[in-house]
Design a protein around this motif. Structure first.
Motif, PDB file in Angstrom:
ATOM      1  N   GLU A   1       0.835  -1.192   0.000  1.00 33.65           N
ATOM      2  CA  GLU A   1       0.000   0.000   0.000  1.00 33.65           C
ATOM      3  C   GLU A   1       0.874   1.248   0.000  1.00 33.65           C
ATOM      4  O   GLU A   1       1.947   1.280   0.578  1.00 33.65           O
ATOM      5  CB  GLU A   1      -0.889   0.038   1.252  1.00 33.65           C
ATOM      6  CG  GLU A   1      -1.732  -1.183   1.457  1.00 33.65           C
ATOM      7  CD  GLU A   1      -1.073  -2.227   2.347  1.00 33.65           C
ATOM      8  OE1 GLU A   1       0.134  -2.115   2.605  1.00 33.65           O
ATOM      9  OE2 GLU A   1      -1.761  -3.155   2.754  1.00 33.65           O
TER      10      GLU A   1
ATOM     11  N   ASP B   1      -5.160   2.457  10.818  1.00 36.06           N
ATOM     12  CA  ASP B   1      -4.104   1.459  10.595  1.00 36.06           C
ATOM     13  C   ASP B   1      -2.721   2.051  10.866  1.00 36.06           C
ATOM     14  O   ASP B   1      -1.851   1.377  11.410  1.00 36.06           O
ATOM     15  CB  ASP B   1      -4.160   0.928   9.165  1.00 36.06           C
ATOM     16  CG  ASP B   1      -5.321  -0.026   8.940  1.00 36.06           C
ATOM     17  OD1 ASP B   1      -6.084  -0.266   9.902  1.00 36.06           O
ATOM     18  OD2 ASP B   1      -5.469  -0.524   7.811  1.00 36.06           O
TER      19      ASP B   1
ATOM     20  N   LYS C   1      -5.821  -7.109  11.352  1.00 30.22           N
ATOM     21  CA  LYS C   1      -6.495  -5.905  10.855  1.00 30.22           C
ATOM     22  C   LYS C   1      -6.047  -5.535   9.445  1.00 30.22           C
ATOM     23  O   LYS C   1      -6.868  -5.198   8.608  1.00 30.22           O
ATOM     24  CB  LYS C   1      -6.255  -4.729  11.800  1.00 30.22           C
ATOM     25  CG  LYS C   1      -6.919  -4.912  13.149  1.00 30.22           C
ATOM     26  CD  LYS C   1      -6.650  -3.729  14.043  1.00 30.22           C
ATOM     27  CE  LYS C   1      -7.289  -3.906  15.412  1.00 30.22           C
ATOM     28  NZ  LYS C   1      -6.965  -2.779  16.300  1.00 30.22           N
ATOM     29  N   SER C   2      -4.752  -5.548   9.189  1.00 33.39           N
ATOM     30  CA  SER C   2      -4.236  -5.254   7.852  1.00 33.39           C
ATOM     31  C   SER C   2      -2.804  -5.757   7.743  1.00 33.39           C
ATOM     32  O   SER C   2      -2.135  -6.001   8.751  1.00 33.39           O
ATOM     33  CB  SER C   2      -4.288  -3.746   7.556  1.00 33.39           C
ATOM     34  OG  SER C   2      -3.239  -3.066   8.223  1.00 33.39           O
ATOM     35  N   ARG C   3      -2.347  -5.901   6.528  1.00 31.20           N
ATOM     36  CA  ARG C   3      -0.964  -6.352   6.307  1.00 31.20           C
ATOM     37  C   ARG C   3       0.034  -5.278   6.757  1.00 31.20           C
ATOM     38  O   ARG C   3       1.124  -5.602   7.196  1.00 31.20           O
ATOM     39  CB  ARG C   3      -0.748  -6.708   4.848  1.00 31.20           C
ATOM     40  CG  ARG C   3      -1.488  -7.962   4.444  1.00 31.20           C
ATOM     41  CD  ARG C   3      -1.186  -8.345   3.002  1.00 31.20           C
ATOM     42  NE  ARG C   3      -1.949  -9.492   2.610  1.00 31.20           N
ATOM     43  CZ  ARG C   3      -1.552 -10.743   2.755  1.00 31.20           C
ATOM     44  NH1 ARG C   3      -0.401 -10.996   3.301  1.00 31.20           N
ATOM     45  NH2 ARG C   3      -2.306 -11.740   2.360  1.00 31.20           N
TER      46      ARG C   3
END
Length: 177
Positions: free
Chosen positions: A12, A21, A60-62
């Motif tokens: 991202e 995040d 939750k997220s990478r």
């Protein structure tokens, strides 16, 4: 190397990462300071707190998974070094009294070894704190900051695509049997 197992998710860009995040990724580095204050006499508390933070937030997220794992992996060696120093210091105090000499079991060379180890642990902790602060600032900005060894390892585990993530494709052409 199998081409499918070497594939990675796209990383991202800072503007694509939600503020929440970014804050959670930053927290992976900064929570170490809170755990340090709470567990000063017991260095293992920092490592346990990092493990809990990783388990709770990695899903939750990478981006969060990368930063939490990098913080955890880099904290493990310093925790072990701190635990070794704590054990050695307590052993010296209880067996030989508190003083300038930390001679262990009649070996005078252990005194020099102890002080060398002490300064190595201090340097490792100082580097860890500096890297953690820089990592926290970069994470808050939505950027990656790769620690020397642990960054590449954390990236590999956070962004690698598992073979189970691939959807089977309908293919007409197949290799010869």
């Amino acid at each position: 190397m199998d081409t499918e197992s070497a594939q990675y998710h796209d990383v991202e860009q800072p503007e694509e990462i939600p503020t929440r995040d970014r804050e959670d990724a930053m927290g992976a580095y900064l929570m170490m300071f809170g755990a340090l204050a709470a567990g000063l006499p017991l260095p293992i508390i920092n490592l346990i707190a990092a493990i809990i933070y990783y388990v709770v937030n990695a899903k939750k997220s990478r981006f969060i998974k990368f930063h939490a794992l990098q913080s955890l992996l880099s904290q493990a060696p310093t925790t072990l070094m701190n635990a070794g120093l704590l054990y050695w210091t307590l052993h010296a105090i209880f067996n030989h009294g508190f003083g300038k000499d930390v001679i262990i079991d009649g070996f005078p060379e252990m005194d020099q070894l102890y002080w060398g180890y002490l300064w190595t642990v201090v340097a490792a902790n100082l580097l860890y704190v500096i890297y953690s602060i820089v990592g926290a600032v970069k994470a808050r900005k939505g950027q990656f900051y790769y620690f020397v060894f642990f960054g590449k390892l954390a990236y590999h585990f956070a962004y690698r695509v598992k073979l189970s993530d691939f959807e089977p494709k309908q293919t007409l052409n197949k290799p010869p049997a």
